[in-house]
Design a protein around this motif. Structure first.
Motif, mmCIF file in Angstrom:
data_model
loop_
_atom_site.group_PDB
_atom_site.id
_atom_site.type_symbol
_atom_site.label_atom_id
_atom_site.label_comp_id
_atom_site.label_asym_id
_atom_site.label_seq_id
_atom_site.Cartn_x
_atom_site.Cartn_y
_atom_site.Cartn_z
ATOM 1 N N TYR A 42 4.418 13.074 1.655
ATOM 2 C CA TYR A 42 3.042 12.573 1.642
ATOM 3 C C TYR A 42 2.421 12.699 3.034
ATOM 4 O O TYR A 42 3.016 12.302 4.037
ATOM 5 N N TRP A 99 4.920 1.618 0.931
ATOM 6 C CA TRP A 99 5.793 1.999 -0.170
ATOM 7 C C TRP A 99 6.609 3.240 0.221
ATOM 8 O O TRP A 99 7.822 3.297 0.027
ATOM 9 N N ILE A 100 5.939 4.220 0.789
ATOM 10 C CA ILE A 100 6.603 5.460 1.165
ATOM 11 C C ILE A 100 7.593 5.231 2.300
ATOM 12 O O ILE A 100 8.719 5.744 2.277
ATOM 13 N N ASN A 127 0.837 -1.198 0.000
ATOM 14 C CA ASN A 127 0.000 0.000 0.000
ATOM 15 C C ASN A 127 0.876 1.255 0.000
ATOM 16 O O ASN A 127 2.101 1.190 0.127
ATOM 17 N N ASP A 128 0.204 2.415 -0.147
ATOM 18 C CA ASP A 128 0.948 3.671 -0.278
ATOM 19 C C ASP A 128 1.869 3.915 0.911
ATOM 20 O O ASP A 128 3.030 4.291 0.760
ATOM 21 N N TYR A 147 7.583 11.956 -6.516
ATOM 22 C CA TYR A 147 8.193 10.620 -6.553
ATOM 23 C C TYR A 147 9.532 10.597 -5.842
ATOM 24 O O TYR A 147 9.829 9.667 -5.076
ATOM 25 N N TYR A 167 -4.037 13.634 -3.639
ATOM 26 C CA TYR A 167 -2.909 13.395 -2.745
ATOM 27 C C TYR A 167 -2.662 14.659 -1.920
ATOM 28 O O TYR A 167 -2.782 15.776 -2.431
ATOM 29 N N HIS A 179 10.725 3.750 0.998
ATOM 30 C CA HIS A 179 11.496 4.708 0.194
ATOM 31 C C HIS A 179 12.228 5.721 1.071
ATOM 32 O O HIS A 179 13.353 6.137 0.758
ATOM 33 N N ASN A 236 8.760 10.703 -2.062
ATOM 34 C CA ASN A 236 7.903 9.663 -1.470
ATOM 35 C C ASN A 236 8.028 8.287 -2.104
ATOM 36 O O ASN A 236 7.473 7.320 -1.580
ATOM 37 N N LEU A 253 6.632 7.305 -4.736
ATOM 38 C CA LEU A 253 5.285 6.940 -5.190
ATOM 39 C C LEU A 253 4.943 7.766 -6.427
ATOM 40 O O LEU A 253 5.128 8.984 -6.419
#
Length: 336
Positions: free
Chosen positions: A96, A6-7, A2-3, A55, A87, A10, A58, A60
């Motif tokens: 984010y 992922w963040i 999920n977001d 990107y 967003y 990163h 984040n 993403l």
């Protein structure tokens, strides 16, 4: 993944990069169905442009067709049209902060208060209401007969909303009870709209360009919001893009695209004889005017495929800077 996961993955080992208070966010649309929308940030003091900011910060992708961005306090809300979401980022770091989902095709965002915001939609036949603090959708305002709602301007407790595709209407909405209370008929396909220093509405109607209506005349119109009467109407060149009506810091001079870039005092009785920026044969795609010093920002989509350019000019049209952005730079959001 999920977001949030992922963040988090990163960001491991990353340090915060602070964004200047004197800056401009540029939402780059990207290509429809390609998912290559990006966010740029331009530092007005240093002239530095940070591309692909969302990107790089984040990890993403921003999504499919970046439409617009609005700022409330330290948060920026980015409408991603074809992805059906907004967003939310921290405007100091680009990080984010959350997202708003359950939208059809979000276009523009207007904050009624710190707890209530509206977002227009290309296809939903409704304006969505959400809470900017919790990022939750709290309701909607049905707009039956008007499938495409666009830009919003508030005067007192009344919100005025343009209805674009194959339409000729500005809706009046009571922001206290979230209901449509009336409408004003204007030219064909009203899209962008501003309020001048006298609380008069100015609306740019693009005619048939880019929509589904055929044979409409592109027009710039002054509308009295109290009476609903069109006080002035100026015919524009319907063979070229007529778009992106903006206004300067003093709210006494309009600026818009009609192939070239034009400026016009709100007191004018006719269109200007010459543009402030002549088009050399490229694609002037979007326009922004700095609310602090009235500098003009004009984007060049070039061929809609390669990374675009933005030209920065003074209010008198003197070149200041040229910067390279993402694909199809389509919206300017100024930090204040």
């Amino acid at each position: 993944m999920n977001d949030n996961a992922w963040i988090d993955a990163h960001r491991q080992g990353q340090s915060d990069q602070l964004l200047s208070d004197a800056g401009v966010f540029i939402v780059n649309e990207g290509n429809f169905m390609s998912g290559n929308a990006t966010l740029s940030f331009y530092d007005k003091a240093t002239g530095k442009t940070s591309n692909n900011l969302f990107y790089s910060t984040n990890g993403l992708p921003l999504g499919d067709v970046g439409e617009s961005m609005s700022i409330l306090d330290s948060l920026g809300y980015i409408a991603i049209n074809n992805s059906g979401k907004i967003y939310v980022i921290n405007t100091e770091t680009g990080k984010y902060s959350g997202k708003i989902t359950g939208l059809t095709s979000p276009r523009y965002i207007h904050f009624v208060s710190k707890q209530k915001a509206y977002v227009t939609d290309l296809y939903a036949s409704a304006i969505t209401i959400f809470n900017p603090v919790t990022f939750q959708v709290t309701g909607n305002i049905p707009t039956p007969g008007h499938a495409s709602t666009e830009q919003m301007v508030q005067i007192g407790h009344t919100l005025y909303v343009t209805c674009w595709s194959a339409d000729n209407t500005i809706l009046k909405i009571d922001t206290e009870n979230d209901s449509v209370t009336g409408e004003i008929k204007v030219g064909t396909q009203p899209k962008s709209m501003v309020k001048d220093k006298n609380n008069q509405l100015w609306v740019l109607c693009d005619g048939s360009f880019g929509g589904t209506t055929s044979g409409g005349q592109a027009e710039l119109q002054q509308v009295n919001p109290e009476t609903g009467q069109i006080e002035k109407s100026f015919a524009l060149n319907s063979d070229n893009i007529a778009s992106d009506l903006t206004i300067n810091a003093a709210r006494d001079t309009l600026c818009f695209i009609n192939n070239d870039v034009w400026q016009m005092p709100v007191t004018a009785s006719q269109l200007p004889a010459a543009p402030v920026l002549k088009n050399p044969g490229t694609i002037y795609y979007s326009l922004g005017v700095d609310p602090d010093n009235s500098d003009i920002y004009v984007s060049d989509a070039i061929d809609y495929l390669q990374r675009g350019l933005v030209y920065r000019l003074t209010a008198k049209g003197v070149p200041v800077d040229t910067l390279k952005t993402g694909i199809i730079p389509g919206f300017f959001c100024f930090k204040q």
